[in-house]
Scaffold this motif. Structure first.
Motif: not given
Length: 93
Positions: A36, A38, A58-59, A61
């Motif tokens: 996680h 950003s 925000r990511f 993956m």
């Protein structure tokens, strides 16, 4: 911590993402490794939709590892995709 180079719309920066606790004994092989983080839209010159979207993106993956043994490694990277244009303003009604 997962640290590496992120490239968005031709802009590259070093970013860090936080790895979630593993759900199995070999994360990335037997189960997904989850990260996680950003980034700032401004850092990547992503200025479309400024009125509707905040600066932080925000990511999350899900990462799986893949062996490179006995596989050919490409001699050059694939050409970059042409990004779809973003509207410069939020449409009004």
């Amino acid at each position: 911590m997962l640290r590496g180079r992120l490239t968005l719309h031709g802009v590259s920066r070093i970013e860090s993402f936080v790895l979630a606790p593993a759900a199995c004994a070999k994360p990335g092989e037997d189960c997904d490794a989850i990260a996680h983080g950003s980034v700032s839209r401004d850092d990547y010159n992503l200025d479309g939709w400024q009125l509707a979207l905040g600066d932080r993106v925000r990511f999350t993956m899900q990462v799986r590892l893949q062996s490179t043994q006995n596989k050919l490694i490409p001699s050059k990277p694939a050409p970059p995709r042409t990004p779809e244009p973003f509207p410069s303003r939020v449409p009004t009604r």
